[in-house]
Motif scaffolding. Structure first.
Motif, mmCIF file in Angstrom:
data_model
loop_
_atom_site.group_PDB
_atom_site.id
_atom_site.type_symbol
_atom_site.label_atom_id
_atom_site.label_comp_id
_atom_site.label_asym_id
_atom_site.label_seq_id
_atom_site.Cartn_x
_atom_site.Cartn_y
_atom_site.Cartn_z
ATOM 1 N N VAL A 117 6.718 -5.898 -5.853
ATOM 2 C CA VAL A 117 5.769 -5.913 -4.823
ATOM 3 C C VAL A 117 5.465 -6.060 -3.225
ATOM 4 O O VAL A 117 6.473 -7.747 -2.723
ATOM 5 N N ALA A 118 4.935 -4.932 -2.280
ATOM 6 C CA ALA A 118 5.755 -5.087 -1.004
ATOM 7 C C ALA A 118 3.998 -5.489 -0.259
ATOM 8 O O ALA A 118 2.672 -4.708 -0.327
ATOM 9 N N PHE A 119 3.286 -6.592 0.410
ATOM 10 C CA PHE A 119 2.027 -6.903 0.889
ATOM 11 C C PHE A 119 2.741 -6.590 2.204
ATOM 12 O O PHE A 119 3.508 -6.882 3.291
ATOM 13 N N LYS A 179 -13.380 -17.872 1.160
ATOM 14 C CA LYS A 179 -13.455 -16.559 1.221
ATOM 15 C C LYS A 179 -12.421 -15.173 1.936
ATOM 16 O O LYS A 179 -12.811 -14.709 2.947
ATOM 17 N N PRO A 180 -11.449 -15.634 1.843
ATOM 18 C CA PRO A 180 -10.923 -14.234 2.424
ATOM 19 C C PRO A 180 -10.450 -13.400 2.105
ATOM 20 O O PRO A 180 -11.406 -13.312 1.080
ATOM 21 N N SER A 181 -10.090 -12.226 3.012
ATOM 22 C CA SER A 181 -9.866 -11.310 2.767
ATOM 23 C C SER A 181 -8.412 -10.608 2.286
ATOM 24 O O SER A 181 -8.038 -11.715 1.760
ATOM 25 N N ALA A 182 -8.634 -9.609 1.167
ATOM 26 C CA ALA A 182 -8.057 -8.790 0.995
ATOM 27 C C ALA A 182 -6.510 -8.332 1.941
ATOM 28 O O ALA A 182 -6.796 -8.167 2.623
ATOM 29 N N MET A 183 -6.202 -8.726 1.118
ATOM 30 C CA MET A 183 -4.537 -7.401 1.832
ATOM 31 C C MET A 183 -4.088 -6.748 1.311
ATOM 32 O O MET A 183 -4.038 -6.439 0.096
ATOM 33 N N PRO A 184 -3.574 -5.215 2.066
ATOM 34 C CA PRO A 184 -2.959 -3.752 0.958
ATOM 35 C C PRO A 184 -1.729 -4.470 0.590
ATOM 36 O O PRO A 184 -0.792 -5.298 1.292
ATOM 37 N N MET A 185 -1.418 -3.604 -0.566
ATOM 38 C CA MET A 185 0.211 -3.599 -1.023
ATOM 39 C C MET A 185 0.083 -2.812 -1.976
ATOM 40 O O MET A 185 -0.683 -1.323 -2.101
ATOM 41 N N SER A 228 -5.675 -12.809 1.285
ATOM 42 C CA SER A 228 -5.576 -13.702 0.483
ATOM 43 C C SER A 228 -5.847 -12.390 -0.495
ATOM 44 O O SER A 228 -6.701 -11.506 -1.235
ATOM 45 N N ARG A 229 -4.449 -12.168 -1.706
ATOM 46 C CA ARG A 229 -4.416 -11.695 -2.711
ATOM 47 C C ARG A 229 -3.780 -12.377 -4.293
ATOM 48 O O ARG A 229 -3.008 -13.057 -3.606
ATOM 49 N N GLN A 230 -4.526 -12.307 -5.463
ATOM 50 C CA GLN A 230 -3.461 -12.325 -6.655
ATOM 51 C C GLN A 230 -3.693 -11.913 -7.201
ATOM 52 O O GLN A 230 -3.925 -10.637 -7.645
ATOM 53 N N ILE A 231 -2.927 -11.976 -7.921
ATOM 54 C CA ILE A 231 -2.536 -10.440 -9.072
ATOM 55 C C ILE A 231 -1.658 -11.352 -10.691
ATOM 56 O O ILE A 231 -1.421 -12.474 -10.698
#
Length: 143
Positions: free
Chosen positions: A43-45, A26-32, A92-95
């Protein structure tokens, strides 16, 4: 010792403790940020405090996945932590990428805590001019 002057800081700290940092399940989101710059998408994280070797970037079909892990900094045995507010764990982030992007030629750079991905637009998706040919006139069909 650190002195706290903000009366809401303790409430913020408690809220952060209740929101457990990310784990692999269960990863936390990262701003992007994402934007188009010329013939590529950027795309910048934000990943401050993450080393480049702790970042994992995968593309499967049109799904881009970025995972990063912020690990605790090693401290000497005689160090006593007074305050720890920076979250540790997995982010984590998925696009979902459009079919018009060239996923074979993604470039990744990591500088000053910002991971920047540059994804070129596929040639088939770029606007192009269609020329109109001049016909030789009418053609009769006899039968």
């Amino acid at each position: 010792m650190l002195m706290r002057t903000d009366p809401f800081r303790e409430l913020d700290r408690l809220a952060q403790q209740l929101m457990v940092p990310g784990t692999w399940s269960k990863p936390s989101a990262m701003p992007m940020d994402a934007y188009r710059e010329g013939d590529e998408y950027v795309v910048a994280f934000d990943l401050p405090g993450v080393t480049a070797d702790a970042i994992d970037i995968d593309v499967e079909r049109n799904m881009l996945t970025v995972k990063a892990e912020r690990r605790p900094v090693a401290k000497a045995d005689d160090v006593q932590v007074e305050l720890s507010e920076r979250p540790l764990g997995i982010f984590s982030r998925q696009i979902v990428l459009a079919d018009t992007l060239d996923t074979e030629h993604i470039q990744a750079d990591y500088d000053a805590g910002v991971l920047t991905l540059r994804i070129p637009i596929a040639e088939r998706a770029k606007p192009r001019k269609i020329s109109i040919g001049a016909g030789s006139g009418r053609t009769e069909i006899s039968g």
